[in-house]
Design an enzyme around this catalytic site. Structure first.
Site, mmCIF file in Angstrom:
data_model
loop_
_atom_site.group_PDB
_atom_site.id
_atom_site.type_symbol
_atom_site.label_atom_id
_atom_site.label_comp_id
_atom_site.label_asym_id
_atom_site.label_seq_id
_atom_site.Cartn_x
_atom_site.Cartn_y
_atom_site.Cartn_z
ATOM 1 N N HIS A 81 -3.519 -9.740 5.218
ATOM 2 C CA HIS A 81 -4.513 -8.918 4.500
ATOM 3 C C HIS A 81 -5.818 -9.694 4.278
ATOM 4 O O HIS A 81 -6.903 -9.111 4.293
ATOM 5 C CB HIS A 81 -3.947 -8.414 3.164
ATOM 6 C CG HIS A 81 -2.670 -7.652 3.333
ATOM 7 N ND1 HIS A 81 -1.764 -7.497 2.323
ATOM 8 C CD2 HIS A 81 -2.147 -7.011 4.412
ATOM 9 C CE1 HIS A 81 -0.728 -6.799 2.778
ATOM 10 N NE2 HIS A 81 -0.940 -6.502 4.037
ATOM 11 N N HIS A 238 -2.718 1.466 6.172
ATOM 12 C CA HIS A 238 -2.313 0.082 5.893
ATOM 13 C C HIS A 238 -1.800 -0.607 7.161
ATOM 14 O O HIS A 238 -2.059 -1.796 7.378
ATOM 15 C CB HIS A 238 -1.260 0.005 4.773
ATOM 16 C CG HIS A 238 -0.953 -1.427 4.454
ATOM 17 N ND1 HIS A 238 -1.779 -2.199 3.653
ATOM 18 C CD2 HIS A 238 0.004 -2.269 4.921
ATOM 19 C CE1 HIS A 238 -1.318 -3.438 3.627
ATOM 20 N NE2 HIS A 238 -0.235 -3.505 4.387
ATOM 21 N N ASP A 242 -3.125 -4.089 8.772
ATOM 22 C CA ASP A 242 -2.274 -5.198 9.225
ATOM 23 C C ASP A 242 -2.624 -5.591 10.659
ATOM 24 O O ASP A 242 -2.705 -6.784 10.991
ATOM 25 C CB ASP A 242 -0.789 -4.785 9.200
ATOM 26 C CG ASP A 242 -0.188 -4.834 7.803
ATOM 27 O OD1 ASP A 242 -0.753 -5.495 6.920
ATOM 28 O OD2 ASP A 242 0.882 -4.199 7.610
ATOM 29 N N HIS A 265 3.897 -6.345 12.546
ATOM 30 C CA HIS A 265 3.464 -7.725 12.793
ATOM 31 C C HIS A 265 4.115 -8.345 14.028
ATOM 32 O O HIS A 265 3.463 -9.017 14.816
ATOM 33 C CB HIS A 265 3.790 -8.606 11.584
ATOM 34 C CG HIS A 265 3.175 -8.106 10.325
ATOM 35 N ND1 HIS A 265 1.814 -7.940 10.179
ATOM 36 C CD2 HIS A 265 3.723 -7.710 9.155
ATOM 37 C CE1 HIS A 265 1.567 -7.477 8.962
ATOM 38 N NE2 HIS A 265 2.705 -7.335 8.328
#
Ligand SMILES: [Zn+2]
Length: 285
Positions: A81, A238, A242, A265
């Site tokens: 973030h 969001h 990421d 991720h």
């Protein structure tokens, strides 16, 4: 318009807070750095071998968050973030000093990082910014997850879809052009989890610092947080946040049209590693 020159902060900024997974409090100082320095973390609680470059090659774990680790096993986690805030505000070079192992989660989004960096302001450095321009389609798949990138005329476009069986999250899709002036819906979107997953995550030793102050919690068909959502596509926004943070680990601003289905991720990191294996996928301009 793409920025021509590399940028850094005008002056040092400081953040303090609790780590989402470790539950440990840390203080982060972001210091201006010279051209071509890149983004570098320094663990100030450790005396030697404490430098960790923000590179996709240093990602040692991408389970629920992105962890960077140098060859001396010195690590810093939940960097995504903060990196996304550097991406969005246009910071190319910075030294990030941290006195513990995890970047503070703040409110679960990049909002405070972005706003503080914007308030302090940036300065142009003398060197040209380097862009990684995709010149041929490239795709990476892992089971039901996929991510692809196509050449475009010169921006980072992200088309992301997530699919949850939970009816509040459901199938959410959004397209973001990172050249847009106002990316508030992206940088203010918070991390989220399902209520029923909290115990599972805690059992593996993570989310020790998690609370309704720093995550959206979804229980069956309702949002547990009293304030509700910040925007109608907060979940997928969001995930796009990421992705931007993880993309900065390439060391460049990437120009291309990304399409991602149910990524995260780990998928983003495997994708970056693969792109760099074949230099015919891109040019550096
Ligand atoms: Zn996140």
């Amino acid at each position: 318009m793409l920025d021509h020159f590399q940028k850094t902060l005008l002056k040092k900024i400081t953040f303090k807070g609790i780590g989402l997974h470790s539950g440990l409090t840390s203080e982060v100082k972001i210091l201006p750095a010279a051209e071509n320095y890149g983004i570098v973390f320094k663990r100030t609680d450790i005396n030697e071998n404490n430098i960790i470059k923000a590179s996709f090659e240093n990602v040692s774990s991408a389970k629920l968050c992105t962890t960077l680790e140098n060859k001396f096993n010195v690590a810093v986690s939940t960097v995504e973030h903060l990196l996304a805030a550097l991406y969005i505000t246009g910071v190319d070079n910075a030294l990030i000093e941290i006195n513990n192992s995890e970047v503070p989660i703040m409110d679960g989004s990049s909002k405070e990082f972005v706003e503080t960096i914007s308030n302090v302001g940036l300065k142009d450095l003398n060197a040209k910014r380097k862009y990684l321009k995709i010149i041929k389609r490239f795709e990476f798949k892992e089971n039901e997850k996929s991510i692809s990138i196509d050449p475009n005329t010169g921006s980072l476009l992200v088309d992301f879809q997530l699919v949850y069986s939970n009816e509040i999250i459901g199938k959410q899709r959004n397209k973001i052009n990172f050249s847009d002036r106002n990316l508030e819906n992206v940088y203010s979107s918070r991390t989220f989890c399902l209520f029923e997953d909290i115990e599972k995550i805690k059992r593996i030793g993570l989310a020790k610092g998690g609370s309704l102050e720093n995550a959206v919690v979804v229980k069956n068909n309702s949002i547990v947080n009293a304030e509700g959502l910040r925007n109608s596509k907060e979940f997928v926004n969001h995930k796009i946040l990421d992705l931007a943070g993880d993309f900065l680990l390439s060391g460049y601003r990437i120009l291309g049209s990304v399409k991602c289905d149910q990524g995260g991720h780990s998928l983003t990191n495997l994708f970056l590693r693969d792109i760099f294996k074949d230099q015919s996928n891109f040019i550096i301009t």
